[in-house]
Design an enzyme around this catalytic site. Structure first.
Site, mmCIF file in Angstrom:
data_model
loop_
_atom_site.group_PDB
_atom_site.id
_atom_site.type_symbol
_atom_site.label_atom_id
_atom_site.label_comp_id
_atom_site.label_asym_id
_atom_site.label_seq_id
_atom_site.Cartn_x
_atom_site.Cartn_y
_atom_site.Cartn_z
ATOM 1 N N SER A 1 0.824 -1.211 0.000
ATOM 2 C CA SER A 1 0.000 0.000 0.000
ATOM 3 C C SER A 1 0.859 1.262 0.000
ATOM 4 O O SER A 1 2.018 1.253 0.425
ATOM 5 C CB SER A 1 -0.924 0.008 1.219
ATOM 6 O OG SER A 1 -1.712 -1.158 1.255
HETATM 7 N N1 SAM Z 1 -0.242 -5.263 4.127
HETATM 8 C C1 SAM Z 1 0.480 -5.525 2.895
HETATM 9 C C2 SAM Z 1 1.838 -4.914 2.884
HETATM 10 O O1 SAM Z 1 2.201 -4.211 3.842
HETATM 11 O O2 SAM Z 1 2.558 -5.154 1.916
HETATM 12 C C3 SAM Z 1 -0.305 -5.126 1.663
HETATM 13 C C4 SAM Z 1 -1.450 -6.013 1.468
HETATM 14 S S1 SAM Z 1 -2.070 -6.188 -0.159
HETATM 15 C C5 SAM Z 1 -2.772 -4.602 -0.437
HETATM 16 C C6 SAM Z 1 -3.449 -7.257 0.234
HETATM 17 C C7 SAM Z 1 -3.058 -8.677 0.563
HETATM 18 O O3 SAM Z 1 -4.217 -9.335 1.100
HETATM 19 C C8 SAM Z 1 -2.619 -9.499 -0.621
HETATM 20 O O4 SAM Z 1 -1.330 -10.005 -0.383
HETATM 21 C C9 SAM Z 1 -3.658 -10.632 -0.701
HETATM 22 O O5 SAM Z 1 -3.117 -11.871 -1.110
HETATM 23 C C10 SAM Z 1 -4.136 -10.683 0.740
HETATM 24 N N2 SAM Z 1 -5.455 -11.277 0.960
HETATM 25 C C11 SAM Z 1 -6.595 -11.132 0.242
HETATM 26 N N3 SAM Z 1 -7.599 -11.841 0.811
HETATM 27 C C12 SAM Z 1 -7.081 -12.444 1.916
HETATM 28 C C13 SAM Z 1 -7.605 -13.311 2.919
HETATM 29 N N4 SAM Z 1 -8.881 -13.721 2.932
HETATM 30 N N5 SAM Z 1 -6.782 -13.729 3.904
HETATM 31 C C14 SAM Z 1 -5.467 -13.350 3.941
HETATM 32 N N6 SAM Z 1 -4.924 -12.552 3.009
HETATM 33 C C15 SAM Z 1 -5.708 -12.091 2.019
#
Ligand code: SAM
Length: 222
Positions: A68
């Site tokens: 993000s």
């Molecule tokens: N917090 C992260 C960082 O600091 O880099 C950025 C997160 S990215 C915007 C969103 C993440 O959520 C992705 O890696 C995706 O695979 C994960 N995601 C989506 N649905 C999910 C779920 N139900 N459980 C765990 N992770 C999930």
């Protein structure tokens, strides 16, 4: 620009990021600003993108996912109000950057990632950088992580159509849940406070996150 005399890599870029992207936009939480100044964001992207790590935007981290924008990470961290010793559940580990930020504030972090390849990379990276208070768990974070519940803070970094009920159940009394909720295209960041059986919701900012995919989120394909 990185200068050859700089002792700490990208220190001047981090300072500029904190001043121009965070302070100037009204972020005043000094603990959060200090953590943003400390965490080496360039270590959480591929070497080819390190030069852009402190830009005012999200960046790709592979697997069609993103790290993000710095402002969003700082705003969510401030909204979480992490106190030293708090148990924190993050849903959406991605690169591990947000988890490192939460760890800098003294939290014990359980971070869930549904994509096993991202989870493994984040686990290795966080260990290499010395973030020993972060545990990365591979799985569907919309179901929460019951073994360590309840959590003082739950922070979700992907956007769902509504608030997954297991996360509300696993939030401690007095806890804060930070989550973007809305359509696949546009969402509002919500700050939810739990008091006994009651919840109180504040809408923070409009935002645009990648989808939260899982049992209590969006279906895999649509
Ligand atoms: N917090 C992260 C960082 O600091 O880099 C950025 C997160 S990215 C915007 C969103 C993440 O959520 C992705 O890696 C995706 O695979 C994960 N995601 C989506 N649905 C999910 C779920 N139900 N459980 C765990 N992770 C999930």
């Amino acid at each position: 620009m990185k200068t050859v005399r700089e002792a700490v890599p990208y220190e001047s870029e981090r300072r500029a990021m904190v001043e121009t992207q965070l302070r100037r936009r009204g972020l005043r939480d000094e603990r959060v600003l200090a953590a943003m100044l400390k965490v080496p964001r360039h270590e959480f992207v591929s070497p080819a993108l390190a030069h852009a790590a402190y830009d005012d935007r999200p960046l790709p981290i592979g697997e069609a996912e993103t790290i993000s924008q710095p402002y969003i990470v700082a705003a969510m961290t401030a909204a979480a109000r992490v106190a030293p010793g708090d148990k924190v559940l993050e849903v959406g580990t991605g690169s591990g950057y947000q988890a490192a930020m939460l760890a800098e504030l003294g939290g014990r972090i359980y971070s869930m990632e549904r994509n096993p390849r991202l989870a493994e990379r984040a686990r290795e990276r966080l260990a290499r950088l010395g973030y020993s208070t972060v545990e990365v768990i591979t799985g569907d974070g919309t179901e929460g992580y019951p073994p360590a519940a309840p959590y003082q803070v739950i922070l979700v970094t992907a956007a769902g159509p509504n608030v997954p009920s297991p996360l509300l159940d696993q939030l401690a009394d007095g806890g804060r849940l930070i989550i973007p909720v809305g359509s696949r295209e546009n969402q509002f960041l919500q700050q939810i406070f739990k008091h006994g059986r009651e919840t109180h919701t504040r809408l923070l900012d409009s935002c645009r996150f990648v989808p939260l995919i899982g049992k209590h989120g969006w279906p895999e394909e649509q």
